[in-house]
Motif scaffolding. Structure first.
Motif, PDB file in Angstrom:
ATOM      1  N   UNK A 149      -4.751  65.893  49.348  1.00 28.10           N
ATOM      2  CA  UNK A 149      -4.360  64.524  49.046  1.00 28.10           C
ATOM      3  C   UNK A 149      -3.557  64.474  47.739  1.00 28.10           C
ATOM      4  N   UNK A 150      -4.025  65.266  46.752  1.00 25.48           N
ATOM      5  CA  UNK A 150      -3.369  65.297  45.445  1.00 25.48           C
ATOM      6  C   UNK A 150      -1.930  65.838  45.573  1.00 25.48           C
ATOM      7  N   UNK A 151      -1.771  66.923  46.355  1.00 27.15           N
ATOM      8  CA  UNK A 151      -0.451  67.532  46.552  1.00 27.15           C
ATOM      9  C   UNK A 151       0.493  66.578  47.273  1.00 27.15           C
ATOM     10  N   UNK A 152      -0.062  65.888  48.284  1.00 27.95           N
ATOM     11  CA  UNK A 152       0.741  64.927  49.046  1.00 27.95           C
ATOM     12  C   UNK A 152       1.234  63.806  48.142  1.00 27.95           C
TER      13      UNK A 152
ATOM     14  N   UNK B 107     -14.585  69.040  51.164  1.00 27.87           N
ATOM     15  CA  UNK B 107     -14.105  67.818  50.508  1.00 27.87           C
ATOM     16  C   UNK B 107     -13.156  68.151  49.359  1.00 27.87           C
ATOM     17  N   UNK B 108     -13.427  69.245  48.667  1.00 26.30           N
ATOM     18  CA  UNK B 108     -12.535  69.691  47.594  1.00 26.30           C
ATOM     19  C   UNK B 108     -11.151  69.987  48.152  1.00 26.30           C
TER      20      UNK B 108
ATOM     21  N   UNK C 251       5.468  61.171  44.793  1.00 26.91           N
ATOM     22  CA  UNK C 251       5.986  60.768  43.477  1.00 26.91           C
ATOM     23  C   UNK C 251       7.334  61.415  43.223  1.00 26.91           C
ATOM     24  N   UNK C 252       7.430  62.694  43.617  1.00 29.14           N
ATOM     25  CA  UNK C 252       8.663  63.444  43.393  1.00 29.14           C
ATOM     26  C   UNK C 252       9.821  62.827  44.180  1.00 29.14           C
ATOM     27  N   UNK C 253       9.525  62.428  45.435  1.00 34.46           N
ATOM     28  CA  UNK C 253      10.542  61.811  46.277  1.00 34.46           C
ATOM     29  C   UNK C 253      10.969  60.463  45.708  1.00 34.46           C
ATOM     30  N   UNK C 254       9.992  59.716  45.167  1.00 32.72           N
ATOM     31  CA  UNK C 254      10.270  58.371  44.672  1.00 32.72           C
ATOM     32  C   UNK C 254      10.973  58.409  43.330  1.00 32.72           C
ATOM     33  N   UNK C 255      10.859  59.541  42.586  1.00 27.54           N
ATOM     34  CA  UNK C 255      11.423  59.624  41.237  1.00 27.54           C
ATOM     35  C   UNK C 255      12.837  60.193  41.288  1.00 27.54           C
TER      36      UNK C 255
END
Ligand SMILES: [Zn+2]
Length: 167
Positions: free
Chosen positions: A40-43, A33-34, A48-52
């Protein structure tokens, strides 16, 4: 197998978003699960990077470092060389003007020039001769300084341009 006890992904992500819950407590103990949460966090980070569209905050610093690392343009090299040359001439003239021996030689030439205006060339020649005989050291130093400054500037200029021949 711990995966048998794993909660649904939906429960896990809900707990993650809420920041609490049994699913999250389980994830802290479960490597599987970790790993899912980390993925999930990296995705999410990538999204965010793509949207910014904004550049990173250290962009200006990076660009300035890049500019500083680039070789100096030839035009600036030329200005530097000419500055050195001009400074050499000014320093040399100052040296001659404030040298008593040189000054007296120049005064003699000037006096002769005033008395006989037609003897300009002769006066200049004798003035130069007086300068050379009384202040040969400073004059020689000035000439070599100008010469080496010019050579230095030209060498730096040639170094930045394409070399026509290695021979
Ligand atoms: Zn698990």
């Amino acid at each position: 197998m711990t995966s048998v006890e794993c909660p649904d992904l939906e429960d896990l992500f809900n707990a993650l978003e809420a920041g609490e819950g049994s699913a999250l407590e389980h994830a802290g103990q479960c490597p599987l699960c970790t790993a899912i949460i980390e993925e999930h966090r990296l995705l999410e980070q990538d999204l965010y990077r793509l949207a910014d569209p904004l550049p990173p905050p250290d962009l200006v610093h990076k660009v300035m470092a890049r500019v500083a690392a680039e070789p100096t343009p030839a035009r600036r090299e030329l200005v530097t060389g000419l500055s050195i040359l001009a400074a050499s001439v000014v320093a040399g003239l100052g040296l001659l003007l404030f040298s008593d021996a040189a000054l007296s030689g120049a005064s003699t030439s000037l006096a002769r020039l005033v008395v006989d205006g037609t003897a300009l060339f002769e006066a200049l020649l004798s003035g130069a001769h007086a300068l050379w005989s009384t202040a040969a050291g400073p004059v020689a130093a000035l000439l070599s300084l100008i010469l080496f400054s010019s050579l230095f500037a030209l060498k730096r200029l040639a170094g930045t341009g394409p070399t026509p021949s290695e021979a």
